[in-house]
Scaffold this motif. Structure first.
Motif, PDB file in Angstrom:
ATOM      1  N   LYS A 153      43.047  50.070  44.199  1.00  0.00           N
ATOM      2  CA  LYS A 153      41.946  50.510  45.069  1.00  0.00           C
ATOM      3  C   LYS A 153      40.737  49.604  44.897  1.00  0.00           C
ATOM      4  O   LYS A 153      40.119  49.180  45.889  1.00  0.00           O
ATOM      5  CB  LYS A 153      41.563  51.945  44.739  1.00  0.00           C
ATOM      6  CG  LYS A 153      40.396  52.479  45.569  1.00  0.00           C
ATOM      7  CD  LYS A 153      39.712  53.652  44.932  1.00  0.00           C
ATOM      8  CE  LYS A 153      38.818  53.205  43.780  1.00  0.00           C
ATOM      9  NZ  LYS A 153      37.986  54.311  43.246  1.00  0.00           N
ATOM     10  N   GLU A 154      40.384  49.290  43.662  1.00  0.00           N
ATOM     11  CA  GLU A 154      39.195  48.490  43.399  1.00  0.00           C
ATOM     12  C   GLU A 154      39.328  47.073  43.951  1.00  0.00           C
ATOM     13  O   GLU A 154      38.397  46.551  44.573  1.00  0.00           O
ATOM     14  CB  GLU A 154      38.903  48.450  41.893  1.00  0.00           C
ATOM     15  CG  GLU A 154      38.411  49.764  41.312  1.00  0.00           C
ATOM     16  CD  GLU A 154      37.103  50.217  41.943  1.00  0.00           C
ATOM     17  OE1 GLU A 154      36.250  49.359  42.238  1.00  0.00           O
ATOM     18  OE2 GLU A 154      36.933  51.436  42.148  1.00  0.00           O
ATOM     19  N   ILE A 155      40.487  46.456  43.738  1.00  0.00           N
ATOM     20  CA  ILE A 155      40.663  45.082  44.210  1.00  0.00           C
ATOM     21  C   ILE A 155      40.682  45.029  45.737  1.00  0.00           C
ATOM     22  O   ILE A 155      40.015  44.176  46.352  1.00  0.00           O
ATOM     23  CB  ILE A 155      41.952  44.456  43.639  1.00  0.00           C
ATOM     24  CG1 ILE A 155      41.841  44.312  42.112  1.00  0.00           C
ATOM     25  CG2 ILE A 155      42.219  43.089  44.283  1.00  0.00           C
ATOM     26  CD1 ILE A 155      40.741  43.379  41.657  1.00  0.00           C
ATOM     27  N   SER A 170      45.579  38.668  41.943  1.00  0.00           N
ATOM     28  CA  SER A 170      44.536  39.115  41.016  1.00  0.00           C
ATOM     29  C   SER A 170      45.116  39.547  39.665  1.00  0.00           C
ATOM     30  O   SER A 170      44.415  39.524  38.647  1.00  0.00           O
ATOM     31  CB  SER A 170      43.744  40.274  41.633  1.00  0.00           C
ATOM     32  OG  SER A 170      44.502  41.475  41.660  1.00  0.00           O
ATOM     33  N   LYS A 171      46.397  39.920  39.660  1.00  0.00           N
ATOM     34  CA  LYS A 171      47.016  40.408  38.430  1.00  0.00           C
ATOM     35  C   LYS A 171      47.326  39.282  37.445  1.00  0.00           C
ATOM     36  O   LYS A 171      47.585  39.538  36.266  1.00  0.00           O
ATOM     37  CB  LYS A 171      48.287  41.189  38.783  1.00  0.00           C
ATOM     38  CG  LYS A 171      47.972  42.445  39.609  1.00  0.00           C
ATOM     39  CD  LYS A 171      49.221  43.161  40.086  1.00  0.00           C
ATOM     40  CE  LYS A 171      48.845  44.365  40.959  1.00  0.00           C
ATOM     41  NZ  LYS A 171      50.029  45.073  41.494  1.00  0.00           N
ATOM     42  N   THR A 172      47.285  38.049  37.959  1.00  0.00           N
ATOM     43  CA  THR A 172      47.502  36.897  37.071  1.00  0.00           C
ATOM     44  C   THR A 172      46.270  35.989  37.018  1.00  0.00           C
ATOM     45  O   THR A 172      45.929  35.463  35.960  1.00  0.00           O
ATOM     46  CB  THR A 172      48.716  36.066  37.529  1.00  0.00           C
ATOM     47  OG1 THR A 172      48.567  35.736  38.924  1.00  0.00           O
ATOM     48  CG2 THR A 172      50.000  36.854  37.344  1.00  0.00           C
ATOM     49  N   ALA A 173      45.589  35.817  38.143  1.00  0.00           N
ATOM     50  CA  ALA A 173      44.442  34.910  38.200  1.00  0.00           C
ATOM     51  C   ALA A 173      43.140  35.583  37.787  1.00  0.00           C
ATOM     52  O   ALA A 173      42.187  34.904  37.400  1.00  0.00           O
ATOM     53  CB  ALA A 173      44.294  34.343  39.616  1.00  0.00           C
ATOM     54  N   GLY A 174      43.084  36.921  37.867  1.00  0.00           N
ATOM     55  CA  GLY A 174      41.852  37.635  37.565  1.00  0.00           C
ATOM     56  C   GLY A 174      41.067  37.965  38.824  1.00  0.00           C
ATOM     57  O   GLY A 174      41.266  37.347  39.873  1.00  0.00           O
ATOM     58  N   ARG A 175      40.167  38.930  38.695  1.00  0.00           N
ATOM     59  CA  ARG A 175      39.414  39.417  39.852  1.00  0.00           C
ATOM     60  C   ARG A 175      38.513  38.349  40.460  1.00  0.00           C
ATOM     61  O   ARG A 175      38.544  38.096  41.670  1.00  0.00           O
ATOM     62  CB  ARG A 175      38.579  40.631  39.443  1.00  0.00           C
ATOM     63  CG  ARG A 175      37.642  41.124  40.530  1.00  0.00           C
ATOM     64  CD  ARG A 175      36.601  42.093  39.992  1.00  0.00           C
ATOM     65  NE  ARG A 175      35.673  42.499  41.038  1.00  0.00           N
ATOM     66  CZ  ARG A 175      34.612  41.768  41.401  1.00  0.00           C
ATOM     67  NH1 ARG A 175      34.370  40.607  40.791  1.00  0.00           N
ATOM     68  NH2 ARG A 175      33.803  42.202  42.359  1.00  0.00           N
ATOM     69  N   ASN A 176      37.666  37.727  39.634  1.00  0.00           N
ATOM     70  CA  ASN A 176      36.669  36.792  40.164  1.00  0.00           C
ATOM     71  C   ASN A 176      37.307  35.581  40.840  1.00  0.00           C
ATOM     72  O   ASN A 176      36.875  35.155  41.914  1.00  0.00           O
ATOM     73  CB  ASN A 176      35.728  36.336  39.044  1.00  0.00           C
ATOM     74  CG  ASN A 176      34.800  37.443  38.579  1.00  0.00           C
ATOM     75  OD1 ASN A 176      34.753  38.520  39.178  1.00  0.00           O
ATOM     76  ND2 ASN A 176      34.072  37.183  37.506  1.00  0.00           N
ATOM     77  N   ALA A 177      38.328  35.032  40.206  1.00  0.00           N
ATOM     78  CA  ALA A 177      39.009  33.871  40.783  1.00  0.00           C
ATOM     79  C   ALA A 177      39.674  34.249  42.108  1.00  0.00           C
ATOM     80  O   ALA A 177      39.673  33.465  43.067  1.00  0.00           O
ATOM     81  CB  ALA A 177      40.051  33.329  39.807  1.00  0.00           C
TER      82      ALA A 177
END
Length: 213
Positions: A61-63, A192-199
């Motif tokens: 939900k957040e992403i 996002s689960k591998t690169a991260g949220r910000n990237a």
């Protein structure tokens, strides 16, 4: 009933159904449960569902919410994100707390308002539901006349548009008609689960700019 509710412990992903709940009881229950809680409610003509979401549900939900916000910002569109605000209409005997919702086209009409009443205020332009626990109630969103409902389940995004009072699945969004979001949103969520949220958000913003240009 309120004493019984306080005794109910809902593990994440579980739900409880209460029947023959009057509108007045619903109002009291919502007030008693409070605004700062994990559990969410859905009310459909006397039947009240209380559900506790899973942690993975909240992550998705957040992403997805962040991706929608980034998209609106890149498009320079004013919006208001109201999260899991309780939307209800006593005349229709329906109420729902979406995982996330956005006022976009109707943002100016509710700007600055602290409390919304769907008997006089417009519904959100876009509602988001993460269906890990199969909680979505499209009939309630239909009754409340939410124009666009996104349902994300098992890695698949489904966009539903309100047409003649019923939802029809669509390949494109009413609010973002020229973007292939059905394919793109799940892709960036997975990244996002591998690169991260910000990237991921940075890469998504770049994609939006390239697509618009």
């Amino acid at each position: 009933m309120l004493l019984e509710l306080k005794r109910i412990h809902l593990p994440p992903g579980q739900r409880v159904l209460l029947q023959d709940v009057t509108w007045q009881e619903l109002e009291t229950i919502i007030e008693e449960l409070g605004e700062h809680r994990a559990a969410r409610i859905a009310y459909d003509k006397g039947i009240l569902e209380i559900m506790a979401p899973l942690s993975e549900h909240e992550d998705d939900k957040e992403i997805i919410s962040d991706l929608i916000k980034a998209l609106l910002e890149e498009l320079d569109i004013e919006f208001r994100c109201l999260g899991s605000t309780t939307f209800k209409n006593e005349l229709m005997a329906h109420g729902i707390e979406p995982d996330q919702c956005f006022y976009i086209k109707n943002e100016a009409l509710i700007r600055g308002k602290k409390r919304l009443d769907l008997t006089v205020d417009p519904p959100p332009d876009l509602a988001l539901e993460i269906d890990i626990t199969s909680r979505t109630h499209p009939n309630i969103y239909q009754a409340l006349k939410v124009p666009e409902l996104w349902r994300f389940e098992k890695g698949i995004l489904k966009i539903n548009l309100l047409q003649d009072g019923n939802y029809v699945e669509s390949q494109s969004s009413l609010n973002f008609p020229h973007l292939p979001l059905i394919a793109v949103i799940p892709q960036y969520l997975e990244n996002s689960k591998t690169a991260g949220r910000n990237a991921t958000l940075k890469a998504f913003r770049s994609w939006v700019k390239q697509h618009l240009s």
